[in-house]
Enzyme design. Structure first.
Site, PDB file in Angstrom:
ATOM      1  N   SER A 189      26.466  -5.389  -0.319  1.00  0.00           N
ATOM      2  CA  SER A 189      25.984  -6.571   0.164  1.00  0.00           C
ATOM      3  C   SER A 189      26.583  -7.317  -1.094  1.00  0.00           C
ATOM      4  O   SER A 189      26.790  -7.217  -2.234  1.00  0.00           O
ATOM      5  CB  SER A 189      24.713  -6.537   0.957  1.00  0.00           C
ATOM      6  OG  SER A 189      24.214  -8.364   0.957  1.00  0.00           O
ATOM      7  N   TYR A 202      15.088  -4.719  -1.915  1.00  0.00           N
ATOM      8  CA  TYR A 202      17.066  -4.459  -1.532  1.00  0.00           C
ATOM      9  C   TYR A 202      18.082  -5.365  -2.580  1.00  0.00           C
ATOM     10  O   TYR A 202      19.258  -4.194  -2.687  1.00  0.00           O
ATOM     11  CB  TYR A 202      17.176  -5.838  -0.653  1.00  0.00           C
ATOM     12  CG  TYR A 202      18.017  -5.561   0.414  1.00  0.00           C
ATOM     13  CD1 TYR A 202      18.779  -3.811   1.450  1.00  0.00           C
ATOM     14  CD2 TYR A 202      18.988  -6.654   0.516  1.00  0.00           C
ATOM     15  CE1 TYR A 202      19.529  -4.285   2.749  1.00  0.00           C
ATOM     16  CE2 TYR A 202      20.801  -6.245   1.179  1.00  0.00           C
ATOM     17  CZ  TYR A 202      20.818  -4.973   2.728  1.00  0.00           C
ATOM     18  OH  TYR A 202      21.733  -5.231   2.893  1.00  0.00           O
TER      19      TYR A 202
HETATM   20  P1  NAD Z   1      21.628  -1.618  11.187  1.00  0.00           P
HETATM   21  O1  NAD Z   1      19.905  -2.254  11.653  1.00  0.00           O
HETATM   22  O2  NAD Z   1      22.504  -1.866  12.397  1.00  0.00           O
HETATM   23  O3  NAD Z   1      21.795  -0.310   9.921  1.00  0.00           O
HETATM   24  C1  NAD Z   1      21.162  -0.061   9.791  1.00  0.00           C
HETATM   25  C2  NAD Z   1      21.082   1.761   9.889  1.00  0.00           C
HETATM   26  O4  NAD Z   1      20.069   2.006   9.009  1.00  0.00           O
HETATM   27  C3  NAD Z   1      20.155   1.585  10.882  1.00  0.00           C
HETATM   28  O5  NAD Z   1      20.981   1.675  12.413  1.00  0.00           O
HETATM   29  C4  NAD Z   1      19.513   3.224  10.746  1.00  0.00           C
HETATM   30  O6  NAD Z   1      19.984   4.100  11.625  1.00  0.00           O
HETATM   31  C5  NAD Z   1      19.061   2.911   9.326  1.00  0.00           C
HETATM   32  N1  NAD Z   1      18.584   3.299   8.655  1.00  0.00           N
HETATM   33  C6  NAD Z   1      17.585   2.452   7.586  1.00  0.00           C
HETATM   34  N2  NAD Z   1      16.605   3.391   7.447  1.00  0.00           N
HETATM   35  C7  NAD Z   1      17.054   4.326   7.176  1.00  0.00           C
HETATM   36  C8  NAD Z   1      16.115   6.343   6.856  1.00  0.00           C
HETATM   37  N3  NAD Z   1      15.107   5.986   6.599  1.00  0.00           N
HETATM   38  N4  NAD Z   1      16.194   6.963   7.552  1.00  0.00           N
HETATM   39  C9  NAD Z   1      17.637   6.896   8.449  1.00  0.00           C
HETATM   40  N5  NAD Z   1      18.486   6.412   8.863  1.00  0.00           N
HETATM   41  C10 NAD Z   1      18.597   4.584   8.657  1.00  0.00           C
HETATM   42  O7  NAD Z   1      22.067  -2.921  10.238  1.00  0.00           O
HETATM   43  P2  NAD Z   1      23.988  -3.449   9.770  1.00  0.00           P
HETATM   44  O8  NAD Z   1      23.178  -4.615   9.288  1.00  0.00           O
HETATM   45  O9  NAD Z   1      24.514  -2.698  10.590  1.00  0.00           O
HETATM   46  O10 NAD Z   1      23.196  -2.491   8.124  1.00  0.00           O
HETATM   47  C11 NAD Z   1      24.648  -1.429   7.979  1.00  0.00           C
HETATM   48  C12 NAD Z   1      24.182  -1.335   6.345  1.00  0.00           C
HETATM   49  O11 NAD Z   1      25.066  -2.990   6.534  1.00  0.00           O
HETATM   50  C13 NAD Z   1      23.335  -1.757   5.515  1.00  0.00           C
HETATM   51  O12 NAD Z   1      23.528  -0.815   4.720  1.00  0.00           O
HETATM   52  C14 NAD Z   1      23.477  -2.673   5.444  1.00  0.00           C
HETATM   53  O13 NAD Z   1      22.244  -3.484   3.703  1.00  0.00           O
HETATM   54  C15 NAD Z   1      24.407  -3.202   5.218  1.00  0.00           C
HETATM   55  N6  NAD Z   1      24.522  -4.580   4.602  1.00  0.00           N
HETATM   56  C16 NAD Z   1      24.034  -5.810   6.160  1.00  0.00           C
HETATM   57  C17 NAD Z   1      24.534  -6.982   6.327  1.00  0.00           C
HETATM   58  C18 NAD Z   1      23.611  -7.784   7.478  1.00  0.00           C
HETATM   59  O14 NAD Z   1      24.297  -9.176   7.028  1.00  0.00           O
HETATM   60  N7  NAD Z   1      24.655  -7.064   8.313  1.00  0.00           N
HETATM   61  C19 NAD Z   1      25.229  -7.128   4.792  1.00  0.00           C
HETATM   62  C20 NAD Z   1      25.128  -6.677   3.786  1.00  0.00           C
HETATM   63  C21 NAD Z   1      25.098  -5.477   3.701  1.00  0.00           C
END
Ligand code: NAD
Ligand code: MG
Length: 297
Positions: A189, A202
């Site tokens: 991230s 985080y």
């Molecule tokens: P999202 O909520 O759609 O996806 C995160 C997923 O993590 C969830 O759908 C869930 O299935 C999974 N998860 C969480 N805890 C879990 C557990 N204990 N066991 C199994 N699965 C688990 O959100 P997203 O934003 O698409 O996130 C995906 C990745 O992108 C993450 O690693 C997040 O840190 C990273 N990210 C997101 C952003 C943003 O702005 N959305 C920015 C930077 C990084």
């Protein structure tokens, strides 16, 4: 019909401005987000870049993981989809899209903080798909806490287990099965470089994912296994409204990036595909930022 190759202005390509506060419980559901995020459902066009590949994607039900899973399938990969049991509704939608692309989708619900389960995902992939040669670790936990006094040991440990330990367990378990040419794409991230004051646990994990990936990338490169990282900026997903940000932050979520808007999951998918595919053969230990223009080291 337009796809990811259609010439367009990135400034106006998607929703501009902030979002309404819409708090969700638990991990949150993409199905309940408004406006609806774009995961490439109608736009991602594959060109055979992952033909015959066998992929494990965590967090595959929603957000960035869903976009990656759809793209992988349309590029020719079979996909094991990991998600939390309460996200089945979102995951079934992804499975349908993978199957519509003519590929196999295997639903693998379960909690990554359970070491046995996390390790077992590799066996599931090998058994169900006949092998494993692509891992996209996308699952992540993000819960904002404004004051250090309120950050519980339980949350701190759960964030580390989800974002770091599970990554280690899956990769350690997979390495003996990964043939040369295999690729691992991990998810950091912008928080890995520019930590926010209310994301102590985080941000620590997202920085750690870069270090872990770059160490592993060097260790595994001689075996022909490439490890790389995608570092997203603000992207419109359930993570943000399910405790990732304070409700009041949604009003200008993403608007301070140079492009002036949040990203959509579909805009992340090509980064995962590039790092997963043989076309990136000399890219090892790289961090590909997809963040709307925020400078990174
Ligand atoms: P999202 O909520 O759609 O996806 C995160 C997923 O993590 C969830 O759908 C869930 O299935 C999974 N998860 C969480 N805890 C879990 C557990 N204990 N066991 C199994 N699965 C688990 O959100 P997203 O934003 O698409 O996130 C995906 C990745 O992108 C993450 O690693 C997040 O840190 C990273 N990210 C997101 C952003 C943003 O702005 N959305 C920015 C930077 C990084
Ligand atoms: Mg989800």
């Amino acid at each position: 019909m337009s796809d990811q190759y259609t010439f367009a202005n990135p400034v106006s390509l998607y929703h501009r401005g902030g979002f309404e506060a819409q708090p969700q419980e638990g991990p949150g559901l993409a199905a309940e987000l408004g406006p609806k995020p774009d995961h490439g459902e109608t736009s991602y066009r594959g060109t055979g870049r992952l033909t015959g590949r066998r992929a494990l994607v965590t967090g595959a039900d929603s957000g960035i993981g869903r976009a990656a899973a759809i793209a992988f399938a349309r590029e020719g990969a079979d996909v094991v989809l990991n998600f939390l049991p309460e996200e089945r509704r979102d995951a079934e939608e992804v499975a349908r899209l993978v199957e519509e692309a003519g590929r196999r989708a295997v639903l693998a619900p379960g909690d990554l903080t359970d070491e046995e389960f996390a390790r077992g995902l590799v066996r599931t992939t090998v058994d169900e798909l006949g092998g494993i040669d692509l891992i996209a670790n996308v699952a992540g936990k993000q819960q904002h806490v404004e004051e250090i006094a309120d950050l519980t040991s339980q949350q701190f440990e759960e964030t580390l287990r989800t974002n770091l330990n599970a990554l280690f367990w899956i990769v350690q378990e997979a390495v003996p099965h990964l043939p040369p040419g295999s690729t691992i794409v991990n998810t950091s991230s912008v928080q890995g470089y520019q930590p926010s004051p209310n994301l102590v646990d985080y941000a620590t994990t997202k920085s750690g994912i870069i270090a872990m990936s770059q160490a592993l990338a060097q260790q595994l490169a001689p075996r022909g296994i490439r490890v790389n990282v995608v570092a997203p900026g603000p992207v419109w997903t359930p993570l943000q409204v399910a405790g990732g940000q304070p409700d009041e932050a949604m009003a200008d979520f993403g608007t301070s990036t140079p492009l002036g808007r949040a990203g959509q999951p579909a805009e992340l998918a090509p980064a995962y595909v590039f790092l997963a595919s043989p076309e990136s053969s000399y890219v090892v230990g790289a961090v590909l930022s997809v963040n709307g223009g925020m400078p990174t080291p």
